[in-house]
Design an enzyme around this catalytic site. Sequence first.
Site, PDB file in Angstrom:
ATOM      1  N   ASP A  13       0.810  -1.226   0.000  1.00 28.99           N
ATOM      2  CA  ASP A  13       0.000   0.000   0.000  1.00 28.99           C
ATOM      3  C   ASP A  13       0.840   1.271   0.000  1.00 28.99           C
ATOM      4  OD1 ASP A  13      -2.259  -1.683   0.291  1.00 28.99           O
ATOM      5  OD2 ASP A  13      -1.923  -1.723   2.463  1.00 28.99           O
ATOM      6  N   LYS A  16       2.346   2.031  -5.033  1.00 33.03           N
ATOM      7  CA  LYS A  16       3.062   1.476  -6.207  1.00 33.03           C
ATOM      8  C   LYS A  16       2.280   1.713  -7.491  1.00 33.03           C
ATOM      9  CE  LYS A  16       3.131  -2.566  -4.266  1.00 33.03           C
ATOM     10  NZ  LYS A  16       2.661  -2.183  -2.936  1.00 33.03           N
ATOM     11  N   ASN A  38      -5.232 -10.466  -4.066  1.00 32.91           N
ATOM     12  CA  ASN A  38      -5.200  -9.807  -2.756  1.00 32.91           C
ATOM     13  C   ASN A  38      -4.523  -8.438  -2.863  1.00 32.91           C
ATOM     14  OD1 ASN A  38      -2.758 -11.029  -3.381  1.00 32.91           O
ATOM     15  ND2 ASN A  38      -2.287 -11.664  -1.300  1.00 32.91           N
ATOM     16  N   GLY A  40      -3.901  -4.685  -4.534  1.00 31.54           N
ATOM     17  CA  GLY A  40      -4.808  -3.682  -5.101  1.00 31.54           C
ATOM     18  C   GLY A  40      -4.019  -2.431  -5.394  1.00 31.54           C
ATOM     19  N   HIS A  41      -3.917  -2.090  -6.664  1.00 28.60           N
ATOM     20  CA  HIS A  41      -3.196  -0.881  -7.022  1.00 28.60           C
ATOM     21  C   HIS A  41      -4.203   0.174  -7.472  1.00 28.60           C
ATOM     22  CE1 HIS A  41       0.458  -2.952  -6.543  1.00 28.60           C
ATOM     23  NE2 HIS A  41       0.390  -3.669  -7.635  1.00 28.60           N
ATOM     24  N   GLN A 225       2.287  -6.220  -2.956  1.00 26.96           N
ATOM     25  CA  GLN A 225       2.552  -6.147  -1.512  1.00 26.96           C
ATOM     26  C   GLN A 225       3.886  -5.433  -1.250  1.00 26.96           C
ATOM     27  OE1 GLN A 225       1.580  -9.604  -2.595  1.00 26.96           O
ATOM     28  NE2 GLN A 225      -0.538  -9.066  -2.242  1.00 26.96           N
TER      29      GLN A 225
HETATM   30  P1  GDP Z   1      -0.332   0.194  -3.814  1.00 24.46           P
HETATM   31  O1  GDP Z   1      -0.936  -1.123  -3.523  1.00 24.46           O
HETATM   32  O2  GDP Z   1       1.103   0.287  -3.330  1.00 24.46           O
HETATM   33  O3  GDP Z   1      -0.482   0.634  -5.239  1.00 24.46           O
HETATM   34  O4  GDP Z   1      -1.081   1.267  -2.931  1.00 24.46           O
HETATM   35  P2  GDP Z   1      -2.641   1.610  -2.954  1.00 24.46           P
HETATM   36  O5  GDP Z   1      -3.020   1.971  -4.314  1.00 24.46           O
HETATM   37  O6  GDP Z   1      -3.417   0.578  -2.269  1.00 24.46           O
HETATM   38  O7  GDP Z   1      -2.676   2.842  -1.973  1.00 24.46           O
HETATM   39  C1  GDP Z   1      -2.120   4.022  -2.269  1.00 24.46           C
HETATM   40  C2  GDP Z   1      -3.189   5.094  -2.136  1.00 24.46           C
HETATM   41  O8  GDP Z   1      -2.553   6.334  -2.018  1.00 24.46           O
HETATM   42  C3  GDP Z   1      -4.073   5.200  -3.360  1.00 24.46           C
HETATM   43  O9  GDP Z   1      -5.360   5.605  -2.964  1.00 24.46           O
HETATM   44  C4  GDP Z   1      -3.393   6.288  -4.182  1.00 24.46           C
HETATM   45  O10 GDP Z   1      -4.280   6.970  -5.058  1.00 24.46           O
HETATM   46  C5  GDP Z   1      -2.901   7.185  -3.114  1.00 24.46           C
HETATM   47  N1  GDP Z   1      -1.676   7.928  -3.394  1.00 24.46           N
HETATM   48  C6  GDP Z   1      -0.593   7.537  -4.118  1.00 24.46           C
HETATM   49  N2  GDP Z   1       0.362   8.494  -4.042  1.00 24.46           N
HETATM   50  C7  GDP Z   1      -0.129   9.483  -3.257  1.00 24.46           C
HETATM   51  C8  GDP Z   1       0.398  10.723  -2.772  1.00 24.46           C
HETATM   52  O11 GDP Z   1       1.525  11.102  -3.029  1.00 24.46           O
HETATM   53  N3  GDP Z   1      -0.410  11.471  -1.953  1.00 24.46           N
HETATM   54  C9  GDP Z   1      -1.671  11.069  -1.606  1.00 24.46           C
HETATM   55  N4  GDP Z   1      -2.380  11.865  -0.821  1.00 24.46           N
HETATM   56  N5  GDP Z   1      -2.192   9.909  -2.026  1.00 24.46           N
HETATM   57  C10 GDP Z   1      -1.430   9.122  -2.840  1.00 24.46           C
END
Ligand code: GDP
Length: 422
Positions: A13, A16, A38, A40-41, A225
Amino acid sequence: MPTTCVVGILWGDEGKGKVIDYLAADTDFVVRFGGGHNAGHTLVLPTGKLVLHLIPSGIVHAHTVNVIGNGVVVDPVHLCGEIDKLRQRGLRVDLGRNLLLSERAHVIVDAHRRQDQWAEGLRGSGKIGTTGRGIGPAYADRCARIGLRLGDLIRPDRLRAALHGLALQKNAWFAPAGLPALDVEAMFGELAAAGERLRPGIVDAGAVLRDAHAAGKRILLEGAQGCLLDVEQGTYPFVTSSHASTGGAFSGTGLPPHPMRTVGIAKAYATRVGEGPFPTELKDELGNRLRIAGNEFGSTTGRPRRCGWFDTVAVRYSGAVSGVGELVLTNLDVLRGFPLQLCTAYRMPDGSSTTALPAFDLEAVQPQLVELPGFTEDLREVRRFEALPANARAYVQAIERHTGLPIRTVSVGPERQQVILR
Ligand code: GDP
C-alpha cells in the site's frame, strides 16, 4: 538499464500503482511477478479512479504489453471479471496482444478460498489477517505439487486429471475438517469455461520476456505487496505466501537475473494492514488522524490500515534485501500539519540498541525516534523540490541520510501530475 523493478518497501500500500502508472508511460512490458488478487493498485486517471487487482497497471497505456508472470496465482473467474470491468471502462484488453498470461501461473479454485478462511478461523487470536481469497493455499498446493496451472485449463484431459489428483488429497481431510468435498465435475465445467475465455492470452510468457530482454526492450517488473511481506525475508509468519521482494522478480517471470534499476516505494510514514509486528505504530489519536488524512483504508478489502512513523531501520533492511538503488517517497502531502518523527534505531528488550531488523521478537522492540519540525503548507501543487517548504525538504533529506538511499521522486498527491522529480 532497460529493466526496472518496482517494489513496496514495507508491508504494501505504498502507492506502487501510481508510480508504476507513471513509469509505464516509457515501458514496453509491464509484468506482475507475484501475489494474487489480494493486491490492489489504485490509479487516479483523468477519467477517474481505477483499482486493479491482478492486471498490471500498464493496461491503461496503449503501447504497453502487460504480463501476468508465472509467480502470480490467478483466480480465473476473478480475472475474467476484472477484464470485463476494464472493458466497460473503455480500456482495451486484448488477450494475446496487450495482456499475456503465463501458462505456468498457478490457479486458485474455490476450495482454496474455503481452506484459507477455515485456517484463519482456527488461528483465533493468532490470525495473520489474510484477505481470505485462497492465495496462501494455492501457493501451498504449488509446493505440494498438486496445483493446477493456467495451461491446464485449456487441456481438458490434463485439467480433469489434475482436478482428480487435487480432490484425492483435499477430500481426505476436508470432510473431517467440516469443509465441503470438491466436486470435480462442477469445477471442471467452471474452470474449462474460464480457460476458453482466457485461451488467447495463455502463452509461454517467460519465453516472450526472455526474447524481449534479449532484444533490449524496456521491461517494468511490478511488485505486489511489500518486501516485509515476503514469505522468506519478511516479518514471518505475518507475511504473504509469495516472494514480494526483488528476488521474486526473476523466479516469478522466467527472466534471467540481470542488472536492473530497482526502485523502492516508501510512504512518507508507515502503514500496515492485518496483523503482525509494527514497531513505529501509533495506537493513539495521532494514528487515527494520520489514517483519516491519508485515507488509509485498504483498496481491496476496505480494512483500516494501521499507521505510524517512518521507520528507517525497516526501510534500510528491505532496501538491502531487495537491492534498492533509490526510493520514491509518496504521500508527503499527507503529513501537512503533523509533528514529524523518524525511527532511527530499535531498543531491544535487553536494553541494547540496534539498527538491524531482527528476525524474531520484533513486537518487543521500542522505536528510538528523532523529532523534526513539521510543515503546514499544502504541497499538492508543488512541482519542484526547491519549492517545497524548508521543513518538508529537511524531512526528505533526513530520510535519505538515515536510509542511505537517494530520493529522486516525491509524490505529493494521488494524481499522475502530482509528482516532484529532483
Ligand atoms: P499500492 O498497492 O502500493 O499501489 O497502494 P494503494 O493503491 O493501495 O494505496 C495508495 C493510495 O494512495 C491510493 O489511494 C493512491 O491513489 C494514493 N496515493 C498515491 N500516491 C499518493 C500521494 O503522493 N499522496 C496522496 N495523498 N495519495 C497518494
